[in-house]
Design a protein around this motif. Structure first.
Motif, PDB file in Angstrom:
ATOM      1  N   GLY A 185      -6.095  54.240  45.824  1.00  0.00           N
ATOM      2  CA  GLY A 185      -5.144  55.332  46.028  1.00  0.00           C
ATOM      3  C   GLY A 185      -3.999  55.333  45.033  1.00  0.00           C
ATOM      4  O   GLY A 185      -3.231  56.303  44.977  1.00  0.00           O
ATOM      5  N   GLY A 186      -3.854  54.269  44.249  1.00  0.00           N
ATOM      6  CA  GLY A 186      -2.793  54.318  43.240  1.00  0.00           C
ATOM      7  C   GLY A 186      -2.200  52.985  42.837  1.00  0.00           C
ATOM      8  O   GLY A 186      -1.143  52.954  42.195  1.00  0.00           O
ATOM      9  N   SER A 187      -2.840  51.875  43.166  1.00  0.00           N
ATOM     10  CA  SER A 187      -2.266  50.576  42.841  1.00  0.00           C
ATOM     11  C   SER A 187      -2.364  50.264  41.348  1.00  0.00           C
ATOM     12  O   SER A 187      -3.412  50.466  40.728  1.00  0.00           O
ATOM     13  CB  SER A 187      -2.978  49.471  43.627  1.00  0.00           C
ATOM     14  N   VAL A 188      -1.251  49.778  40.792  1.00  0.00           N
ATOM     15  CA  VAL A 188      -1.263  49.155  39.472  1.00  0.00           C
ATOM     16  C   VAL A 188      -1.143  47.657  39.765  1.00  0.00           C
ATOM     17  O   VAL A 188      -0.050  47.138  40.000  1.00  0.00           O
ATOM     18  CB  VAL A 188      -0.091  49.628  38.588  1.00  0.00           C
ATOM     19  N   SER A 189      -2.266  46.994  39.811  1.00  0.00           N
ATOM     20  CA  SER A 189      -2.290  45.601  40.250  1.00  0.00           C
ATOM     21  C   SER A 189      -1.942  44.659  39.109  1.00  0.00           C
ATOM     22  O   SER A 189      -2.496  44.765  38.014  1.00  0.00           O
ATOM     23  CB  SER A 189      -3.673  45.248  40.816  1.00  0.00           C
ATOM     24  N   ILE A 190      -1.006  43.753  39.375  1.00  0.00           N
ATOM     25  CA  ILE A 190      -0.567  42.808  38.360  1.00  0.00           C
ATOM     26  C   ILE A 190      -0.684  41.384  38.898  1.00  0.00           C
ATOM     27  O   ILE A 190      -0.722  41.168  40.107  1.00  0.00           O
ATOM     28  CB  ILE A 190       0.886  43.072  37.923  1.00  0.00           C
ATOM     29  N   GLU A 191      -0.738  40.433  38.010  1.00  0.00           N
ATOM     30  CA  GLU A 191      -0.759  39.038  38.411  1.00  0.00           C
ATOM     31  C   GLU A 191       0.661  38.520  38.541  1.00  0.00           C
ATOM     32  O   GLU A 191       1.466  38.678  37.620  1.00  0.00           O
ATOM     33  CB  GLU A 191      -1.539  38.188  37.395  1.00  0.00           C
ATOM     34  N   GLN A 196       2.824  32.887  32.362  1.00  0.00           N
ATOM     35  CA  GLN A 196       3.295  33.858  31.384  1.00  0.00           C
ATOM     36  C   GLN A 196       2.863  35.263  31.788  1.00  0.00           C
ATOM     37  O   GLN A 196       1.777  35.467  32.340  1.00  0.00           O
ATOM     38  CB  GLN A 196       2.734  33.524  29.994  1.00  0.00           C
ATOM     39  N   VAL A 197       3.736  36.237  31.538  1.00  0.00           N
ATOM     40  CA  VAL A 197       3.424  37.633  31.854  1.00  0.00           C
ATOM     41  C   VAL A 197       2.243  38.104  31.012  1.00  0.00           C
ATOM     42  O   VAL A 197       2.182  37.860  29.804  1.00  0.00           O
ATOM     43  CB  VAL A 197       4.645  38.535  31.571  1.00  0.00           C
ATOM     44  N   LYS A 198       1.292  38.767  31.659  1.00  0.00           N
ATOM     45  CA  LYS A 198       0.145  39.315  30.936  1.00  0.00           C
ATOM     46  C   LYS A 198       0.534  40.658  30.322  1.00  0.00           C
ATOM     47  O   LYS A 198       0.979  41.564  31.031  1.00  0.00           O
ATOM     48  CB  LYS A 198      -1.049  39.490  31.874  1.00  0.00           C
ATOM     49  N   MET A 199       0.351  40.787  29.045  1.00  0.00           N
ATOM     50  CA  MET A 199       0.735  42.025  28.372  1.00  0.00           C
ATOM     51  C   MET A 199      -0.091  43.207  28.865  1.00  0.00           C
ATOM     52  O   MET A 199       0.369  44.346  28.824  1.00  0.00           O
ATOM     53  CB  MET A 199       0.586  41.864  26.860  1.00  0.00           C
ATOM     54  N   SER A 200      -1.296  42.931  29.343  1.00  0.00           N
ATOM     55  CA  SER A 200      -2.116  44.024  29.875  1.00  0.00           C
ATOM     56  C   SER A 200      -1.494  44.605  31.131  1.00  0.00           C
ATOM     57  O   SER A 200      -1.603  45.815  31.395  1.00  0.00           O
ATOM     58  CB  SER A 200      -3.535  43.528  30.179  1.00  0.00           C
ATOM     59  N   ASP A 201      -0.807  43.764  31.933  1.00  0.00           N
ATOM     60  CA  ASP A 201      -0.111  44.255  33.126  1.00  0.00           C
ATOM     61  C   ASP A 201       1.036  45.170  32.731  1.00  0.00           C
ATOM     62  O   ASP A 201       1.237  46.236  33.336  1.00  0.00           O
ATOM     63  CB  ASP A 201       0.425  43.085  33.953  1.00  0.00           C
ATOM     64  N   VAL A 202       1.807  44.758  31.735  1.00  0.00           N
ATOM     65  CA  VAL A 202       2.916  45.585  31.236  1.00  0.00           C
ATOM     66  C   VAL A 202       2.375  46.906  30.701  1.00  0.00           C
ATOM     67  O   VAL A 202       2.935  47.976  30.958  1.00  0.00           O
ATOM     68  CB  VAL A 202       3.703  44.835  30.148  1.00  0.00           C
ATOM     69  N   SER A 203       1.275  46.828  29.977  1.00  0.00           N
ATOM     70  CA  SER A 203       0.660  48.031  29.404  1.00  0.00           C
ATOM     71  C   SER A 203       0.181  48.987  30.497  1.00  0.00           C
ATOM     72  O   SER A 203       0.321  50.206  30.372  1.00  0.00           O
ATOM     73  CB  SER A 203      -0.518  47.630  28.510  1.00  0.00           C
ATOM     74  N   ASN A 204      -0.360  48.437  31.587  1.00  0.00           N
ATOM     75  CA  ASN A 204      -0.842  49.288  32.680  1.00  0.00           C
ATOM     76  C   ASN A 204       0.310  50.024  33.373  1.00  0.00           C
ATOM     77  O   ASN A 204       0.164  51.189  33.773  1.00  0.00           O
ATOM     78  CB  ASN A 204      -1.600  48.443  33.703  1.00  0.00           C
ATOM     79  N   ILE A 205       1.442  49.362  33.515  1.00  0.00           N
ATOM     80  CA  ILE A 205       2.602  50.031  34.113  1.00  0.00           C
ATOM     81  C   ILE A 205       3.087  51.148  33.198  1.00  0.00           C
ATOM     82  O   ILE A 205       3.440  52.246  33.658  1.00  0.00           O
ATOM     83  CB  ILE A 205       3.732  49.012  34.384  1.00  0.00           C
ATOM     84  N   THR A 206       3.085  50.898  31.894  1.00  0.00           N
ATOM     85  CA  THR A 206       3.462  51.938  30.930  1.00  0.00           C
ATOM     86  C   THR A 206       2.507  53.121  31.016  1.00  0.00           C
ATOM     87  O   THR A 206       2.927  54.280  31.001  1.00  0.00           O
ATOM     88  CB  THR A 206       3.456  51.366  29.498  1.00  0.00           C
ATOM     89  N   THR A 207       1.218  52.836  31.146  1.00  0.00           N
ATOM     90  CA  THR A 207       0.216  53.902  31.281  1.00  0.00           C
ATOM     91  C   THR A 207       0.487  54.739  32.520  1.00  0.00           C
ATOM     92  O   THR A 207       0.409  55.978  32.488  1.00  0.00           O
ATOM     93  CB  THR A 207      -1.198  53.290  31.362  1.00  0.00           C
TER      94      THR A 207
END
Length: 267
Positions: free
Chosen positions: A118-124, A137-148
């Protein structure tokens, strides 16, 4: 809307539409029936652009907080003033609303997996994993998904990263704000911890007056405000700054799981 049109995360919008309709119909009475949700700030929602809006809120349950926001946002966009009466607003919901959630939480069972669609941007989580403190360490893919998600629509985040009150704001939220320059809308909720269990799935107590206050967007100087200054602005806006502890009795905080008699509706 094409039958198989997808959002940037590959979710079929037609399926998401019906998921929101069905889940919305199933949960409506949790906020308008079993309990009563008092809303302030519907006009703020109606005056926001369609994309690059970040909602920051305190957190009380895993799922009920987000579900309530989906109801309130769509009711407000449908012209309702501070109420969620008549679930007709679910027929044409805003489909580009996302929420940031821990990947570990969204994989814990069938229902969370359905809700994730339904709309989750799931991050570690970088600070906690399987109930233990970690330092990852923060995963850059998580940051990128929030930006998307911000580029496509609205994003709800709980910057404390926990349902426990008074925990510090995670600096990652400030980083997202500095990087994407979204409109930042604070939300303060209450009553959900008393209404539901920790996950927000089971009704723990009926007749509770819940509240959701949607405040005006924060005044942020994206270029000159430091990360610490942005964090502090968020702490004050969502009423989780340590200074609030000075005016709230310690006994009240320690009994946060107990029923607040002054806010209880009795049948």
């Amino acid at each position: 809307m094409g039958l198989f049109k997808k959002n940037p995360f590959g979710h079929i919008l037609f399926l998401k539409l019906w998921l929101i309709r069905i889940m919305g119909a199933m949960t409506h009475r949790r906020f308008k029936g079993f309990n009563e949700l008092k809303i302030e700030g519907s006009d703020v929602i109606r005056n926001l652009p369609d994309t690059n809006v970040l909602f920051v809120s305190n957190h009380q349950t895993y799922f009920a907080d987000v579900v309530a926001m989906f109801h309130v946002f769509n009711a407000s966009l449908s012209g309702r003033d501070d109420n969620i009466k008549n679930i007709g607003y679910l027929w044409r919901p805003k489909l580009n609303i996302y929420y940031v959630a821990a990947k570990e939480t969204m994989k814990a069972g069938l229902l969370p997996k359905i809700m994730a669609y339904g709309g989750s941007v799931s991050i570690e989580r970088t600070w906690r994993e399987k109930g233990k403190e970690v330092n990852k360490q923060v995963k850059m893919s998580d940051v990128s998904n929030i930006t998307t998600a911000l580029n496509d629509g609205w994003v709800i985040t709980f910057p404390q990263g926990t349902t426990k009150p008074w925990n510090p704001i995670r600096r990652g939220t400030a980083h997202i704000i500095k990087q994407n320059k979204p409109i930042v809308v604070p939300i303060v909720i209450d009553g959900f911890r008393r209404s539901f269990d920790k996950k927000g799935l089971r009704i723990k107590k009926r007749g509770i007056l819940q509240s959701m206050e949607i405040k005006k967007p924060l005044d942020i100087d994206y270029e000159n405000d430091t990360m610490a200054e942005i964090v502090e602005k968020i702490e004050y806006a969502i009423e989780q700054h340590p200074s609030f502890l000075k005016v709230i009795p310690r006994e009240e905080i320690e009994k946060s799981e107990e029923l607040n008699k002054e806010r209880e509706w009795r049948y």
